[in-house]
Every structure is written in structure tokens, then in C-alpha cells.
Scaffold this motif. Sequence first.
Motif, PDB file in Angstrom:
ATOM      1  N   MET A   1      38.409  35.943  55.913  1.00 12.82           N
ATOM      2  CA  MET A   1      38.960  36.292  54.850  1.00 12.82           C
ATOM      3  C   MET A   1      40.446  36.836  55.363  1.00 12.82           C
ATOM      4  SD  MET A   1      38.560  37.339  51.460  1.00 12.82           S
ATOM      5  CE  MET A   1      36.620  37.227  51.418  1.00 12.82           C
ATOM      6  N   PRO A   2      41.726  36.459  54.700  1.00 15.49           N
ATOM      7  CA  PRO A   2      42.731  36.958  55.099  1.00 15.49           C
ATOM      8  C   PRO A   2      43.113  38.376  54.832  1.00 15.49           C
ATOM      9  CG  PRO A   2      43.041  35.483  53.184  1.00 15.49           C
ATOM     10  CD  PRO A   2      41.638  35.562  53.684  1.00 15.49           C
ATOM     11  N   ILE A   3      43.855  39.098  55.604  1.00 15.50           N
ATOM     12  CA  ILE A   3      44.176  40.602  55.542  1.00 15.50           C
ATOM     13  C   ILE A   3      44.432  41.088  53.972  1.00 15.50           C
ATOM     14  CG2 ILE A   3      46.496  40.589  56.042  1.00 15.50           C
ATOM     15  CD1 ILE A   3      45.696  43.010  57.981  1.00 15.50           C
ATOM     16  N   ASP A   4      45.014  40.342  53.203  1.00 12.20           N
ATOM     17  CA  ASP A   4      45.445  40.893  51.786  1.00 12.20           C
ATOM     18  C   ASP A   4      44.364  40.275  50.986  1.00 12.20           C
ATOM     19  OD1 ASP A   4      46.082  38.107  52.092  1.00 12.20           O
ATOM     20  OD2 ASP A   4      47.943  38.489  51.048  1.00 12.20           O
ATOM     21  N   GLY A   5      43.200  39.706  51.423  1.00 12.01           N
ATOM     22  CA  GLY A   5      41.905  39.348  50.237  1.00 12.01           C
ATOM     23  C   GLY A   5      42.062  38.104  50.019  1.00 12.01           C
ATOM     24  N   LEU A   6      41.073  37.561  49.116  1.00 12.26           N
ATOM     25  CA  LEU A   6      40.815  36.483  48.631  1.00 12.26           C
ATOM     26  C   LEU A   6      41.668  36.189  47.354  1.00 12.26           C
ATOM     27  CD1 LEU A   6      38.938  33.939  48.427  1.00 12.26           C
ATOM     28  CD2 LEU A   6      37.472  35.178  46.803  1.00 12.26           C
ATOM     29  N   GLN A   7      42.835  35.229  47.575  1.00 11.62           N
ATOM     30  CA  GLN A   7      43.994  35.260  46.722  1.00 11.62           C
ATOM     31  C   GLN A   7      43.370  34.943  45.231  1.00 11.62           C
ATOM     32  OE1 GLN A   7      47.335  36.192  47.245  1.00 11.62           O
ATOM     33  NE2 GLN A   7      45.592  37.076  49.042  1.00 11.62           N
ATOM     34  N   ASP A   8      42.411  33.988  45.077  1.00 17.39           N
ATOM     35  CA  ASP A   8      41.920  33.785  43.745  1.00 17.39           C
ATOM     36  C   ASP A   8      41.477  35.076  42.920  1.00 17.39           C
ATOM     37  OD1 ASP A   8      42.748  31.032  43.894  1.00 17.39           O
ATOM     38  OD2 ASP A   8      40.413  30.343  44.401  1.00 17.39           O
ATOM     39  N   PHE A   9      40.670  35.944  43.835  1.00 14.82           N
ATOM     40  CA  PHE A   9      40.289  37.044  43.145  1.00 14.82           C
ATOM     41  C   PHE A   9      41.605  37.968  42.911  1.00 14.82           C
ATOM     42  CE2 PHE A   9      39.093  41.626  43.796  1.00 14.82           C
ATOM     43  CZ  PHE A   9      38.100  41.712  42.802  1.00 14.82           C
ATOM     44  N   THR A  31      53.157  43.613  43.770  1.00 13.16           N
ATOM     45  CA  THR A  31      52.421  43.193  44.939  1.00 13.16           C
ATOM     46  C   THR A  31      50.962  43.677  45.002  1.00 13.16           C
ATOM     47  OG1 THR A  31      54.050  43.269  46.559  1.00 13.16           O
ATOM     48  CG2 THR A  31      52.087  43.266  47.498  1.00 13.16           C
ATOM     49  N   SER A  32      49.941  42.708  45.331  1.00 14.39           N
ATOM     50  CA  SER A  32      48.505  43.116  44.760  1.00 14.39           C
ATOM     51  C   SER A  32      47.884  42.530  46.056  1.00 14.39           C
ATOM     52  CB  SER A  32      47.846  41.923  43.610  1.00 14.39           C
ATOM     53  OG  SER A  32      48.570  42.409  42.509  1.00 14.39           O
ATOM     54  N   VAL A  33      46.810  43.510  46.440  1.00 13.40           N
ATOM     55  CA  VAL A  33      45.727  43.245  47.605  1.00 13.40           C
ATOM     56  C   VAL A  33      44.687  43.671  47.243  1.00 13.40           C
ATOM     57  CG1 VAL A  33      47.775  43.715  49.193  1.00 13.40           C
ATOM     58  CG2 VAL A  33      46.242  45.377  48.596  1.00 13.40           C
ATOM     59  N   GLN A  34      43.720  42.977  47.805  1.00 13.29           N
ATOM     60  CA  GLN A  34      42.141  43.405  47.866  1.00 13.29           C
ATOM     61  C   GLN A  34      41.646  44.361  48.990  1.00 13.29           C
ATOM     62  OE1 GLN A  34      39.603  39.976  48.019  1.00 13.29           O
ATOM     63  NE2 GLN A  34      37.836  41.119  47.843  1.00 13.29           N
ATOM     64  N   SER A  35      40.915  45.444  48.397  1.00 11.98           N
ATOM     65  CA  SER A  35      40.656  46.501  49.283  1.00 11.98           C
ATOM     66  C   SER A  35      39.090  46.529  49.413  1.00 11.98           C
ATOM     67  CB  SER A  35      41.269  47.791  49.009  1.00 11.98           C
ATOM     68  OG  SER A  35      40.935  48.676  49.942  1.00 11.98           O
ATOM     69  N   LEU A  36      38.589  47.100  50.519  1.00  8.99           N
ATOM     70  CA  LEU A  36      37.255  47.265  50.610  1.00  8.99           C
ATOM     71  C   LEU A  36      36.746  48.533  49.695  1.00  8.99           C
ATOM     72  CD1 LEU A  36      34.543  46.467  51.971  1.00  8.99           C
ATOM     73  CD2 LEU A  36      35.124  47.819  53.662  1.00  8.99           C
TER      74      LEU A  36
END
Length: 79
Positions: A1-9, A31-36
Motif C-alpha cells: 500500500m502506498p504511504i498516502d493510502g489506497l487511492q480508490d478509497f 489533499t486527502s490521505v488514508q490513515s490507520l
Amino acid sequence: MPIDGLQDFVRGARNLVFGEDSNLIKGNKITSVQSLSGTGSLRVGFDFLSLYLNRTIYVSNPSWPVHKQMASKTGLKCI
């Protein structure tokens, strides 16, 4: 998984929150990123707000007690 998350999600969540036709999205202003986890995401958000805005935040009631504790540790004032 890339550092900024799953892009579709990430893209789907951004479109859900702001709307697919949002001028902010079209203007490349978001700007959007996925976080744990929810708590991890809140901590990242609190750090950002404290670093760049240094403001008072409003925490809902009810809320998890840890939310106010985390925000306070970043220097934010909680109401």
C-alpha cells in the motif's frame, strides 16, 4: 500500500465528504490521505491543527474520553 493510502478509497471518501462536483476538488484545493484507525487519524488531525492553527476545538458530547486527552496533549483547547 502506498504511504498516502489506497487511492480508490481516498478518492471515494473525499467525494463523499465534499461532493464529486466540489469546486475545491476541481480546483485542486484539497489533499486527502488514508490513515490507520479512527484514533490514529484524529491524532494526525489534532497535530496538524495545533501546528498550523493553534485554535480551540469543539468536541461533541458524547465523545470518547481519549479524544479530549489527545487534543489537549497537542496544545489545543477543547470545549
